[in-house]
Structures are given as C-alpha cells and as structure tokens.
Design a protein around this motif. Structure first.
Motif, short mmCIF file in Angstrom:
data_model
loop_
_atom_site.label_atom_id
_atom_site.label_comp_id
_atom_site.label_asym_id
_atom_site.label_seq_id
_atom_site.Cartn_x
_atom_site.Cartn_y
_atom_site.Cartn_z
N HIS A 207 6.42 0.77 5.28
CA HIS A 207 5.06 1.27 5.05
C HIS A 207 4.29 0.30 4.13
O HIS A 207 3.15 -0.08 4.43
CB HIS A 207 5.16 2.66 4.42
CG HIS A 207 3.87 3.29 4.02
ND1 HIS A 207 3.13 4.07 4.88
CD2 HIS A 207 3.17 3.26 2.86
CE1 HIS A 207 2.04 4.50 4.28
NE2 HIS A 207 2.03 4.02 3.04
N PHE A 208 4.92 -0.11 3.04
CA PHE A 208 4.22 -1.00 2.10
C PHE A 208 4.16 -2.44 2.63
O PHE A 208 3.19 -3.16 2.38
CB PHE A 208 4.86 -0.93 0.71
CG PHE A 208 4.73 0.44 0.08
CD1 PHE A 208 3.49 1.06 0.00
CD2 PHE A 208 5.84 1.13 -0.40
CE1 PHE A 208 3.34 2.34 -0.56
CE2 PHE A 208 5.70 2.40 -0.96
CZ PHE A 208 4.45 3.01 -1.04
N ALA A 209 5.19 -2.84 3.38
CA ALA A 209 5.17 -4.18 3.98
C ALA A 209 4.02 -4.28 4.99
O ALA A 209 3.37 -5.33 5.11
CB ALA A 209 6.50 -4.49 4.65
N ALA A 211 1.21 -2.84 4.77
CA ALA A 211 -0.03 -3.02 4.01
C ALA A 211 -0.20 -4.48 3.61
O ALA A 211 -1.31 -5.03 3.69
CB ALA A 211 -0.02 -2.12 2.77
N ASP A 212 0.89 -5.12 3.21
CA ASP A 212 0.83 -6.56 2.88
C ASP A 212 0.35 -7.35 4.09
O ASP A 212 -0.51 -8.22 4.00
CB ASP A 212 2.21 -7.09 2.48
CG ASP A 212 2.72 -6.51 1.18
OD1 ASP A 212 1.90 -6.06 0.36
OD2 ASP A 212 3.95 -6.50 0.99
N LYS A 213 0.96 -7.01 5.23
CA LYS A 213 0.68 -7.74 6.47
C LYS A 213 -0.78 -7.54 6.88
O LYS A 213 -1.42 -8.44 7.43
CB LYS A 213 1.61 -7.22 7.58
CG LYS A 213 1.93 -8.26 8.62
CD LYS A 213 3.08 -7.79 9.48
CE LYS A 213 3.17 -8.68 10.71
NZ LYS A 213 4.04 -8.12 11.73
N ALA A 214 -1.30 -6.35 6.58
CA ALA A 214 -2.70 -6.05 6.94
C ALA A 214 -3.67 -6.70 5.95
O ALA A 214 -4.89 -6.51 6.06
CB ALA A 214 -2.91 -4.54 6.98
N GLY A 215 -3.12 -7.41 4.96
CA GLY A 215 -3.97 -8.17 4.05
C GLY A 215 -4.40 -7.41 2.81
O GLY A 215 -5.36 -7.78 2.14
N HIS A 216 -3.65 -6.35 2.46
CA HIS A 216 -3.99 -5.59 1.24
C HIS A 216 -3.92 -6.51 0.03
O HIS A 216 -2.91 -7.19 -0.17
CB HIS A 216 -3.05 -4.40 1.08
CG HIS A 216 -3.54 -3.43 0.05
ND1 HIS A 216 -3.53 -3.70 -1.30
CD2 HIS A 216 -4.07 -2.20 0.19
CE1 HIS A 216 -4.03 -2.66 -1.94
NE2 HIS A 216 -4.36 -1.73 -1.06
N GLN A 217 -4.96 -6.48 -0.79
CA GLN A 217 -4.98 -7.32 -2.00
C GLN A 217 -4.48 -6.53 -3.20
O GLN A 217 -4.87 -5.38 -3.37
CB GLN A 217 -6.42 -7.79 -2.29
CG GLN A 217 -7.02 -8.67 -1.22
CD GLN A 217 -6.24 -9.96 -1.01
OE1 GLN A 217 -5.87 -10.63 -1.96
NE2 GLN A 217 -5.95 -10.29 0.25
N PRO A 218 -3.60 -7.13 -4.03
CA PRO A 218 -3.12 -6.43 -5.24
C PRO A 218 -4.26 -6.01 -6.16
O PRO A 218 -5.28 -6.67 -6.20
CB PRO A 218 -2.23 -7.45 -5.92
CG PRO A 218 -1.87 -8.43 -4.89
CD PRO A 218 -2.98 -8.44 -3.87
#
Ligand SMILES: N[C@@H](CCC(=O)N[C@@H](CS)C(=O)NCC(=O)O)C(=O)O
Length: 218
Positions: A207-209, A211-218
């Motif tokens: 689920h969180f990976a 989000a990373d792949k979708a380009g979620h910015q920290p």
C-alpha cells in the motif's frame, strides 16, 4: 462491495512501515476471512471528515455499514464479536480474551510505546524518568516472559488478544528489547509466521510502496 472498510494513511515515512496500526486490523480481518477493502486518507492534510471518524486525527478506523469505529482495540473487539476464529463464544474463554486484549493495550503497550519513542529518537540519556520507564517495561516484559513460557497462545486458542499482544511486543523486538526474553521472541515468531499476518504485512508494505510509485512526496 465489502461492507467493511478499513481506513489508513495514503503514505507514511519508511520508519513506521510494517508497524502502522492498520496492520492489526488487516491481520484480524485476514484471520477471520472477512471481506474488506482499504481506503486512504492524506497523511499530511488531515481534513475535518478524518476527525469525525478518528478524533485524534490518527489511523486506523473501520466502518462496518453505518458503524464507524476507531481505536485498534475497539476495532479488534468488534471484529472478534463477528468471528469465532478471533474469540470463542464460551463466556469464560471470552472473558479471558477480553482481559488479555486490554492487558496488551493498557499494561504492556502503556510501557512499550513511550519506551519505543525514545528508541525512535535515539535518546539514551539516563534521566530519572527514563530509568523509571525502563524499569516499568522490564517488569512488564518479565511478566509476559513468565506468561508465555510453555504456552502457545495467551488463552487456549489463538485469538484477537494474540494479535494485539504480538503486535505490541514485536515493536519492542524491533529495537532489540527482547534479547533476554526468549519466550516472547518465540511467541512473535509463532504469531508473525501465520499466513494472515504475512499477508497483512505484505499488503501494508505494498500500500505504501504504491504511494511512492505514484510519486507521493514526503
Ligand atoms: N490508540 C490508537 C493509536 C493510533 C495511532 O497511534 N496511530 C498512528 C499510526 S500507527 C498515527 O495515526 N500516528 C499519526 C499521528 O499520531 O499523528 C489505536 O490503537 O488505534
């Protein structure tokens, strides 16, 4: 569409991944074989709707048709009422499960969570408060070590209380806090080796990976 909807954050930093409390709920749902879906709320921008479900702006919460529950313990108790694989119906067994469920949250996590926050922060200063906290946790772990020695689960069968206790203890283990507690370590190995935990953990990480792949910015 499933009537059980689990809500968690859309993204979290790397450190808490694998430990976000939606995992407890995923695990229970998987053990019970109940169909559910997962939806996300923003980690950064917590809106008014979020606070109507979780008054502290945290996760998880679960909706079950028109019911909305927050607090992982309350959610797990609700699910346990729906599935005998999470809690037997026999009154004596049920009482034992509910007692251990509260013990995990209120006796063990009350010590382990503040201790873990010091570990997260890398704060090893031996202040009087810290020494008190270390002694508090050590006492609880020793009691759990005694409880778990020669015992597979907290009660006669695996229940929702084991989900909570194992999830609480494994965070201590993450910071090497169980080095002197072999029965606690073996209990974590036993519980986290269950297919339902393995799936719940993998699903949270995915689920969180995603989000990373979708380009979620920290
Ligand atoms: N007592 C609550 C604690 C929930 C909790 O601590 N959630 C964390 C994620 S594991 C959270 O939302 N942290 C972000 C924050 O507190 O702002 C429960 O068991 O559900």
């Amino acid at each position: 569409m499933a009537d059980l909807v689990l809500t968690t954050y859309d993204w979290v930093p790397d450190m808490p991944r694998g430990y976000v409390r939606d995992l407890r709920v995923r695990w229970a749902l998987e053990e019970a074989g109940l169909p559910y879906r997962v939806q996300s709320v923003p980690f950064h921008e917590r809106g008014a709707e979020h606070f109507t479900h979780q008054p502290f702006g945290q996760v998880p919460w679960l909706t079950d048709d028109d019911l909305s529950l927050f607090e992982s313990g309350a959610i797990l108790l609700h699910l346990a009422e729906r599935s005998e694989s999470l809690m037997p119906t026999d009154p004596n067994a049920r009482s034992a499960v509910i007692s251990w469920l509260f013990a995990a949250l209120n006796s063990v996590e009350a010590a382990s969570l503040p201790w873990s926050l010091y570990q997260f922060a890398g704060d090893n200063q031996q202040t009087p408060g810290r020494q008190h906290l270390d002694a508090f946790l050590a006492a609880r772990l020793q009691q759990m070590e005694t409880t778990l020695t020669g015992r597979e689960w907290l009660t006669d069968t695996f229940t929702v209380a084991d989900i909570l206790m194992a999830d609480v203890l494994r965070l201590v283990g993450r910071f090497d806090g169980l080095a002197d507690h072999p029965a606690c370590r073996a209990y974590i190995t036993r519980t986290t080796g269950r297919p339902a935990f393995i799936k719940a953990h993998a699903d949270q990480m995915a689920h969180f990976a995603a989000a990373d792949k979708a380009g979620h910015q920290p």
